[in-house]
Design a protein around this motif. Structure first.
Motif, PDB file in Angstrom:
ATOM      1  N   THR A  34       0.853  -1.184   0.000  1.00 21.51           N
ATOM      2  CA  THR A  34       0.000   0.000   0.000  1.00 21.51           C
ATOM      3  C   THR A  34       0.893   1.239   0.000  1.00 21.51           C
ATOM      4  N   LEU A  35       0.417   2.319  -0.627  1.00 22.72           N
ATOM      5  CA  LEU A  35       1.138   3.587  -0.621  1.00 22.72           C
ATOM      6  C   LEU A  35       0.407   4.574   0.274  1.00 22.72           C
ATOM      7  N   SER A  36       1.171   5.404   0.980  1.00 21.21           N
ATOM      8  CA  SER A  36       0.583   6.361   1.925  1.00 21.21           C
ATOM      9  C   SER A  36       0.502   7.758   1.343  1.00 21.21           C
ATOM     10  N   ASP A  37       1.649   8.312   0.961  1.00 20.79           N
ATOM     11  CA  ASP A  37       1.697   9.691   0.501  1.00 20.79           C
ATOM     12  C   ASP A  37       2.642   9.836  -0.679  1.00 20.79           C
ATOM     13  N   SER A  38       2.362  10.861  -1.487  1.00 23.87           N
ATOM     14  CA  SER A  38       3.252  11.212  -2.574  1.00 23.87           C
ATOM     15  C   SER A  38       4.204  12.302  -2.093  1.00 23.87           C
ATOM     16  N   LEU A  39       5.499  12.097  -2.352  1.00 25.84           N
ATOM     17  CA  LEU A  39       6.517  13.069  -1.974  1.00 25.84           C
ATOM     18  C   LEU A  39       6.918  13.952  -3.148  1.00 25.84           C
ATOM     19  N   GLY A  40       6.292  13.708  -4.309  1.00 28.48           N
ATOM     20  CA  GLY A  40       6.659  14.434  -5.511  1.00 28.48           C
ATOM     21  C   GLY A  40       7.813  13.774  -6.233  1.00 28.48           C
ATOM     22  N   ASP A  41       7.983  14.119  -7.520  1.00 25.32           N
ATOM     23  CA  ASP A  41       9.085  13.557  -8.317  1.00 25.32           C
ATOM     24  C   ASP A  41       9.054  12.037  -8.338  1.00 25.32           C
ATOM     25  N   ASP A  42       7.837  11.467  -8.438  1.00 21.18           N
ATOM     26  CA  ASP A  42       7.672  10.010  -8.504  1.00 21.18           C
ATOM     27  C   ASP A  42       8.277   9.291  -7.305  1.00 21.18           C
ATOM     28  N   ARG A  43       8.137   9.881  -6.126  1.00 22.77           N
ATOM     29  CA  ARG A  43       8.573   9.258  -4.885  1.00 22.77           C
ATOM     30  C   ARG A  43       7.376   9.169  -3.945  1.00 22.77           C
ATOM     31  N   TYR A  44       7.284   8.047  -3.228  1.00 25.01           N
ATOM     32  CA  TYR A  44       6.128   7.785  -2.379  1.00 25.01           C
ATOM     33  C   TYR A  44       6.587   7.132  -1.073  1.00 25.01           C
ATOM     34  N   GLN A  56       4.801 -11.774  11.696  1.00 21.97           N
ATOM     35  CA  GLN A  56       4.119 -10.771  10.887  1.00 21.97           C
ATOM     36  C   GLN A  56       4.949  -9.498  10.902  1.00 21.97           C
ATOM     37  N   ALA A  57       5.286  -9.030   9.728  1.00 26.55           N
ATOM     38  CA  ALA A  57       6.106  -7.822   9.613  1.00 26.55           C
ATOM     39  C   ALA A  57       5.401  -6.814   8.723  1.00 26.55           C
ATOM     40  N   ARG A  58       5.614  -5.542   9.031  1.00 25.92           N
ATOM     41  CA  ARG A  58       5.064  -4.466   8.212  1.00 25.92           C
ATOM     42  C   ARG A  58       6.191  -3.464   7.947  1.00 25.92           C
ATOM     43  N   PHE A  59       6.744  -3.563   6.761  1.00 24.99           N
ATOM     44  CA  PHE A  59       7.846  -2.683   6.387  1.00 24.99           C
ATOM     45  C   PHE A  59       7.303  -1.322   5.957  1.00 24.99           C
ATOM     46  N   SER A  60       7.826  -0.284   6.558  1.00 31.50           N
ATOM     47  CA  SER A  60       7.470   1.082   6.185  1.00 31.50           C
ATOM     48  C   SER A  60       8.694   1.750   5.593  1.00 31.50           C
ATOM     49  N   GLY A  61       8.495   2.477   4.499  1.00 29.76           N
ATOM     50  CA  GLY A  61       9.646   3.111   3.870  1.00 29.76           C
ATOM     51  C   GLY A  61       9.258   3.973   2.698  1.00 29.76           C
ATOM     52  N   GLU A  62      10.151   4.040   1.741  1.00 36.20           N
ATOM     53  CA  GLU A  62       9.997   4.958   0.613  1.00 36.20           C
ATOM     54  C   GLU A  62      10.340   4.232  -0.681  1.00 36.20           C
ATOM     55  N   VAL A  63       9.625   4.567  -1.755  1.00 39.75           N
ATOM     56  CA  VAL A  63       9.885   3.987  -3.065  1.00 39.75           C
ATOM     57  C   VAL A  63       9.924   5.101  -4.098  1.00 39.75           C
ATOM     58  N   GLY A  64      10.810   4.944  -5.083  1.00 36.62           N
ATOM     59  CA  GLY A  64      10.935   5.954  -6.134  1.00 36.62           C
ATOM     60  C   GLY A  64      10.986   5.301  -7.498  1.00 36.62           C
ATOM     61  N   LEU A  65      10.622   6.038  -8.529  1.00 34.79           N
ATOM     62  CA  LEU A  65      10.583   5.517  -9.901  1.00 34.79           C
ATOM     63  C   LEU A  65      11.317   6.450 -10.842  1.00 34.79           C
ATOM     64  N   LYS A  66      12.176   5.870 -11.682  1.00 37.16           N
ATOM     65  CA  LYS A  66      12.826   6.609 -12.762  1.00 37.16           C
ATOM     66  C   LYS A  66      12.564   5.853 -14.056  1.00 37.16           C
ATOM     67  N   ARG A  67      12.268   6.607 -15.132  1.00 39.87           N
ATOM     68  CA  ARG A  67      11.898   5.947 -16.389  1.00 39.87           C
ATOM     69  C   ARG A  67      12.668   6.535 -17.565  1.00 39.87           C
ATOM     70  N   ASP A  68      12.890   5.679 -18.568  1.00 47.32           N
ATOM     71  CA  ASP A  68      13.553   6.078 -19.800  1.00 47.32           C
ATOM     72  C   ASP A  68      12.641   5.693 -20.965  1.00 47.32           C
ATOM     73  N   ALA A  69      11.902   6.683 -21.465  1.00 48.43           N
ATOM     74  CA  ALA A  69      10.922   6.412 -22.508  1.00 48.43           C
ATOM     75  C   ALA A  69      11.573   5.956 -23.812  1.00 48.43           C
ATOM     76  N   SER A  70      12.811   6.385 -24.069  1.00 49.60           N
ATOM     77  CA  SER A  70      13.473   6.018 -25.320  1.00 49.60           C
ATOM     78  C   SER A  70      13.794   4.524 -25.385  1.00 49.60           C
ATOM     79  N   ALA A  71      13.948   3.896 -24.204  1.00 46.17           N
ATOM     80  CA  ALA A  71      14.285   2.470 -24.155  1.00 46.17           C
ATOM     81  C   ALA A  71      13.155   1.633 -23.564  1.00 46.17           C
ATOM     82  N   PHE A  72      12.030   2.276 -23.218  1.00 45.43           N
ATOM     83  CA  PHE A  72      10.908   1.589 -22.565  1.00 45.43           C
ATOM     84  C   PHE A  72      11.379   0.784 -21.364  1.00 45.43           C
TER      85      PHE A  72
END
Length: 208
Positions: A34-44, A56-72
């Motif tokens: 699940t995602l909680s908040d958007s930090l901007g610049d494709d970071r959540y 039972q574990a619940r990992f909390s943290g941050e995820v980011g995305l970088k994309r290259d449209a020229s190479a898909f």
């Protein structure tokens, strides 16, 4: 620990490319995430829940995305911690899209590197974790396929079932059963090989 997986999505490449830019939607296709908040610049910020037997574990943290449209291709990177089990996880996954079936479907190749520390690190053995990741990839692909509507402009929203804990028990049992099957197959090949050798020797003695 390195993981490589490939799966197909029954939609054209351009549509899959657009969908994979929607991080909240993609997270909804991964069991336990699940995602909680958007930090901007494709970071959540977000969480992923994991259940392994009584743990039972619940990992909390941050995820980011970088994309290259020229190479898909794109790269998802994230890290998280769970205070209950004193465990932490760090992962980076790069995906690349290729059109298949005359452009009617898309192949997704994923190369990931994952590191675990703490109590859950004991489940990071390569043979088992690779089998688990294979099954997770199939679940993710099935969820992604089912949640893409037939209308190119409309997507089915992720259901609440996707937010349930990632149950490693079920995946682990499947992984162990697959490993048992591989071991038995190896044993059968070994026994068959020895049997042929014995018969060959026996035949030689009989001829003498």
């Amino acid at each position: 620990m390195k993981i490589n997986q490939t799966f197909a999505v029954r939609r054209p490449l351009a549509e899959v490319w657009d969908v994979l830019a929607d991080v909240p939607f993609v997270a909804g296709c991964l069991p336990g995430a699940t995602l909680s908040d958007s930090l901007g610049d494709d970071r959540y910020t977000g969480q992923i829940s994991v259940k392994v037997g009584p743990i039972q574990a619940r990992f909390s943290g941050e995820v980011g995305l970088k994309r290259d449209a020229s190479a898909f291709c794109g790269t998802l990177s994230g890290r998280g911690t769970d205070g209950r089990t004193a465990s932490s996880a760090k992962a980076e996954a790069t995906y690349r899209l290729t059109a298949i079936e005359d452009g009617q479907a898309t192949e997704v190749d994923i190369a990931a590197e994952v590191s675990l520390t703490g109590l859950l690190a004991q489940f990071g053995k390569s043979a088992v974790i690779n089998e688990i990741s294979s099954r997770l990839a199939k679940e993710f692909a099935a969820n992604l396929n089912s949640r893409l509507s037939f209308d190119e402009r409309v997507r089915v929203e992720p259901s609440s079932e996707a937010a349930a804990s990632l149950n490693i028990d079920r995946l682990l049992l499947g992984a162990l059963w697959a490993e048992v099957q591989r071991i038995f197959a190896k044993c059968r090949r070994a026994v068959t090989g020895r049997g042929c050798a014995v018969n060959t020797k026996g035949g030689s003695r009989g001829a003498g």
